[in-house]
Scaffold this motif. Structure first.
Motif, PDB file in Angstrom:
ATOM      1  N   GLY A  22       0.810  -1.218   0.000  1.00 18.62           N
ATOM      2  CA  GLY A  22       0.000   0.000   0.000  1.00 18.62           C
ATOM      3  C   GLY A  22       0.844   1.268   0.000  1.00 18.62           C
ATOM      4  O   GLY A  22       0.323   2.361   0.233  1.00 18.62           O
ATOM      5  N   GLY A  23       2.136   1.144  -0.243  1.00 17.90           N
ATOM      6  CA  GLY A  23       3.006   2.313  -0.271  1.00 17.90           C
ATOM      7  C   GLY A  23       3.672   2.603   1.057  1.00 17.90           C
ATOM      8  O   GLY A  23       4.418   3.575   1.189  1.00 17.90           O
ATOM      9  N   PHE A  24       3.417   1.764   2.034  1.00 15.58           N
ATOM     10  CA  PHE A  24       3.992   1.917   3.373  1.00 15.58           C
ATOM     11  C   PHE A  24       5.499   1.660   3.324  1.00 15.58           C
ATOM     12  O   PHE A  24       5.952   0.672   2.747  1.00 15.58           O
ATOM     13  N   GLN A  25       6.305   2.571   3.898  1.00 12.54           N
ATOM     14  CA  GLN A  25       7.753   2.389   3.893  1.00 12.54           C
ATOM     15  C   GLN A  25       8.352   2.991   5.165  1.00 12.54           C
ATOM     16  O   GLN A  25       8.466   4.192   5.291  1.00 12.54           O
ATOM     17  N   PRO A  26       8.735   2.118   6.105  1.00  9.45           N
ATOM     18  CA  PRO A  26       9.300   2.605   7.367  1.00  9.45           C
ATOM     19  C   PRO A  26      10.744   3.065   7.211  1.00  9.45           C
ATOM     20  O   PRO A  26      11.353   2.914   6.142  1.00  9.45           O
ATOM     21  N   ALA A  27      11.300   3.609   8.281  1.00  9.04           N
ATOM     22  CA  ALA A  27      12.690   4.064   8.260  1.00  9.04           C
ATOM     23  C   ALA A  27      13.662   2.921   8.515  1.00  9.04           C
ATOM     24  O   ALA A  27      14.816   2.969   8.087  1.00  9.04           O
ATOM     25  N   CYS A  28      13.203   1.885   9.221  1.00  7.35           N
ATOM     26  CA  CYS A  28      14.091   0.787   9.614  1.00  7.35           C
ATOM     27  C   CYS A  28      13.272  -0.476   9.829  1.00  7.35           C
ATOM     28  O   CYS A  28      12.115  -0.414  10.270  1.00  7.35           O
ATOM     29  N   ILE A  29      13.873  -1.619   9.514  1.00  7.53           N
ATOM     30  CA  ILE A  29      13.235  -2.917   9.742  1.00  7.53           C
ATOM     31  C   ILE A  29      14.137  -3.761  10.622  1.00  7.53           C
ATOM     32  O   ILE A  29      15.339  -3.847  10.383  1.00  7.53           O
ATOM     33  N   ALA A  61      21.358   3.928  14.990  1.00  8.72           N
ATOM     34  CA  ALA A  61      22.290   4.101  13.864  1.00  8.72           C
ATOM     35  C   ALA A  61      21.561   3.924  12.537  1.00  8.72           C
ATOM     36  O   ALA A  61      21.827   4.652  11.567  1.00  8.72           O
ATOM     37  N   ALA A  62      20.650   2.955  12.471  1.00  7.77           N
ATOM     38  CA  ALA A  62      19.885   2.721  11.246  1.00  7.77           C
ATOM     39  C   ALA A  62      18.962   3.899  10.947  1.00  7.77           C
ATOM     40  O   ALA A  62      18.811   4.307   9.789  1.00  7.77           O
ATOM     41  N   LEU A  63      18.342   4.471  11.987  1.00 11.22           N
ATOM     42  CA  LEU A  63      17.471   5.639  11.795  1.00 11.22           C
ATOM     43  C   LEU A  63      18.277   6.839  11.309  1.00 11.22           C
ATOM     44  O   LEU A  63      17.826   7.591  10.442  1.00 11.22           O
ATOM     45  N   ASP A  64      19.468   7.003  11.863  1.00 10.23           N
ATOM     46  CA  ASP A  64      20.344   8.093  11.415  1.00 10.23           C
ATOM     47  C   ASP A  64      20.708   7.904   9.945  1.00 10.23           C
ATOM     48  O   ASP A  64      20.736   8.863   9.169  1.00 10.23           O
ATOM     49  N   GLU A  65      21.003   6.648   9.580  1.00  6.38           N
ATOM     50  CA  GLU A  65      21.329   6.340   8.183  1.00  6.38           C
ATOM     51  C   GLU A  65      20.148   6.648   7.278  1.00  6.38           C
ATOM     52  O   GLU A  65      20.313   7.214   6.188  1.00  6.38           O
ATOM     53  N   ALA A  66      18.941   6.291   7.723  1.00  6.10           N
ATOM     54  CA  ALA A  66      17.741   6.531   6.925  1.00  6.10           C
ATOM     55  C   ALA A  66      17.524   8.034   6.717  1.00  6.10           C
ATOM     56  O   ALA A  66      17.142   8.466   5.619  1.00  6.10           O
ATOM     57  N   ARG A  67      17.790   8.825   7.755  1.00  3.85           N
ATOM     58  CA  ARG A  67      17.632  10.277   7.616  1.00  3.85           C
ATOM     59  C   ARG A  67      18.650  10.845   6.633  1.00  3.85           C
ATOM     60  O   ARG A  67      18.326  11.730   5.834  1.00  3.85           O
ATOM     61  N   ARG A  68      19.887  10.328   6.688  1.00  2.00           N
ATOM     62  CA  ARG A  68      20.908  10.797   5.749  1.00  2.00           C
ATOM     63  C   ARG A  68      20.530  10.425   4.321  1.00  2.00           C
ATOM     64  O   ARG A  68      20.698  11.231   3.397  1.00  2.00           O
ATOM     65  N   LYS A  69      20.021   9.213   4.131  1.00  2.00           N
ATOM     66  CA  LYS A  69      19.618   8.782   2.791  1.00  2.00           C
ATOM     67  C   LYS A  69      18.474   9.646   2.266  1.00  2.00           C
ATOM     68  O   LYS A  69      18.447  10.006   1.087  1.00  2.00           O
ATOM     69  N   LYS A  70      17.535   9.973   3.158  1.00  2.00           N
ATOM     70  CA  LYS A  70      16.399  10.802   2.735  1.00  2.00           C
ATOM     71  C   LYS A  70      16.889  12.184   2.317  1.00  2.00           C
ATOM     72  O   LYS A  70      16.459  12.730   1.290  1.00  2.00           O
ATOM     73  N   ALA A  71      17.792  12.764   3.113  1.00  2.00           N
ATOM     74  CA  ALA A  71      18.330  14.080   2.772  1.00  2.00           C
ATOM     75  C   ALA A  71      19.077  14.015   1.442  1.00  2.00           C
ATOM     76  O   ALA A  71      18.977  14.914   0.599  1.00  2.00           O
ATOM     77  N   TYR A  72      19.827  12.922   1.259  1.00  2.00           N
ATOM     78  CA  TYR A  72      20.584  12.717   0.015  1.00  2.00           C
ATOM     79  C   TYR A  72      19.634  12.591  -1.172  1.00  2.00           C
ATOM     80  O   TYR A  72      19.828  13.237  -2.214  1.00  2.00           O
ATOM     81  N   ASP A  73      18.590  11.778  -1.012  1.00  2.00           N
ATOM     82  CA  ASP A  73      17.623  11.581  -2.087  1.00  2.00           C
ATOM     83  C   ASP A  73      16.881  12.880  -2.393  1.00  2.00           C
ATOM     84  O   ASP A  73      16.613  13.191  -3.556  1.00  2.00           O
TER      85      ASP A  73
END
Length: 209
Positions: free
Chosen positions: A46-53, A119-131
Motif C-alpha cells: 500500500g506504499g507503506f515504507q518505514p525508516a528501519c526494519i 544508527a539505522a534511523l540516522d542512516e535513513a535520515r541521511r539517505k532521505k536528505a541525500y535523495d
C-alpha cells in the motif's frame, strides 16, 4: 505515525514482539510489529515504507533472509537489522555483506539493539536528505533550456569554455553566460559540485533502471 521515523519489528514470537515494542516505546521510538514477513510485505504493497526494519532470521514462511532478498529485488533501500541465533551467524554475516545494516545475536542486549536501531534511523535520515537533494537537482536540470543543458553536459565532461564554444558554434563569452545560468539554476556551488551531483544522479538512475 510518521513513517520516516518508524521502526518495523518482525518476529513470530508474540512475547518477543511485545517486549521489544515496549522497549522501543520507552525510548520514544515509534514501532509497528508484525508476526511474519508476509504480513509486513502486505503492508508495503500500500506504499507503506518505514525508516528501519528489524527482523528475526528464522520464522515460519519467509525468513529474514528471504525478506532481505525481496526488499533488494524491490529496490527498497530500508536499513535492515537481523536478529539471529548462534547457528545463523555465517548467514547473517553474508546478509550484511549483501547490504543488511546489522545483525544481532540472541539473546540480545537491549542497549545493543537500541544503538543499532538508532544508527539505522540516522542512516535513513541521511539517505532521505541525500535523495531529496538529488530529486531537487533533477527538477532543476529539467528547467534548463536545451542550450543550457548542452553546455552543462559538456562542462561536466571536462570541456573548457573554448572547447564548448567550438563544439556548439558559439562564442566563449556566450558559454560563460550559459554556465553562469546553469550554476544558478541547478544550485551547484561550483563545477566540482555540479560534476558530483550529476554523477550521483546518473548512478541513481542506473540503479533504478
Amino acid at each position: 505515525m510518521n513513517e520516516s521515523d518508524l521502526v518495523c519489528f518482525i518476529d513470530d514470537d508474540e512475547a518477543v514482539r511485545d517486549s521489544v515494542g515496549l522497549l522501543l516505546r520507552e525510548h520514544e521510538i515509534d514501532v509497528s510489529s508484525f508476526a511474519s514477513a508476509e504480513a509486513f510485505l502486505g503492508q508495503m504493497e500500500g506504499g507503506f515504507q518505514p525508516a528501519c526494519i528489524v527482523s528475526d532470521v528464522k520464522m515460519p514462511g519467509l525468513s529474514g533472509l528471504d525478506l532481505q532478498r525481496l526488499l533488494t529485488e524491490q529496490q527498497a533501500r530500508i536499513p535492515l537489522i537481523l536478529i539471529t541465533g548462534h547457528g545463523d551467524i555465517a548467514m547473517a554475516v553474508a546478509a550484511v555483506k549483501a547490504g543488511a545494516h546489522d545483525f544481532i545475536e540472541k539473546p540480545f542486549d537491549d542497549q545493543r539493539l537500541l544503538e543499532s536501531i538508532q544508527a539505522a534511523l540516522d542512516e535513513a535520515r541521511r539517505k532521505k536528505a541525500y535523495d531529496d537533494t538529488l530529486q531537487d537537482f533533477a527538477a532543476r536540470i529539467g528547467e534548463l533550456s536545451a542550450r543550457q543543458r548542452q553546455v552543462m553536459d559538456l562542462a561536466v565532461q571536462g570541456f573548457s569554455n573554448k572547447e564548448i564554444a567550438q563544439e556548439l558554434g558559439i562564442s566563449p563569452r556566450t558559454v560563460e553566460t550559459y554556465r553562469a545560468w546553469v550554476m544558478e539554476k541547478t544550485g551547484a556551488r561550483n563545477l566540482a559540485d555540479l560534476v558530483r551531483l550529476t554523477m550521483r544522479l546518473e548512478a541513481l538512475d542506473g540503479a533504478l533502471n
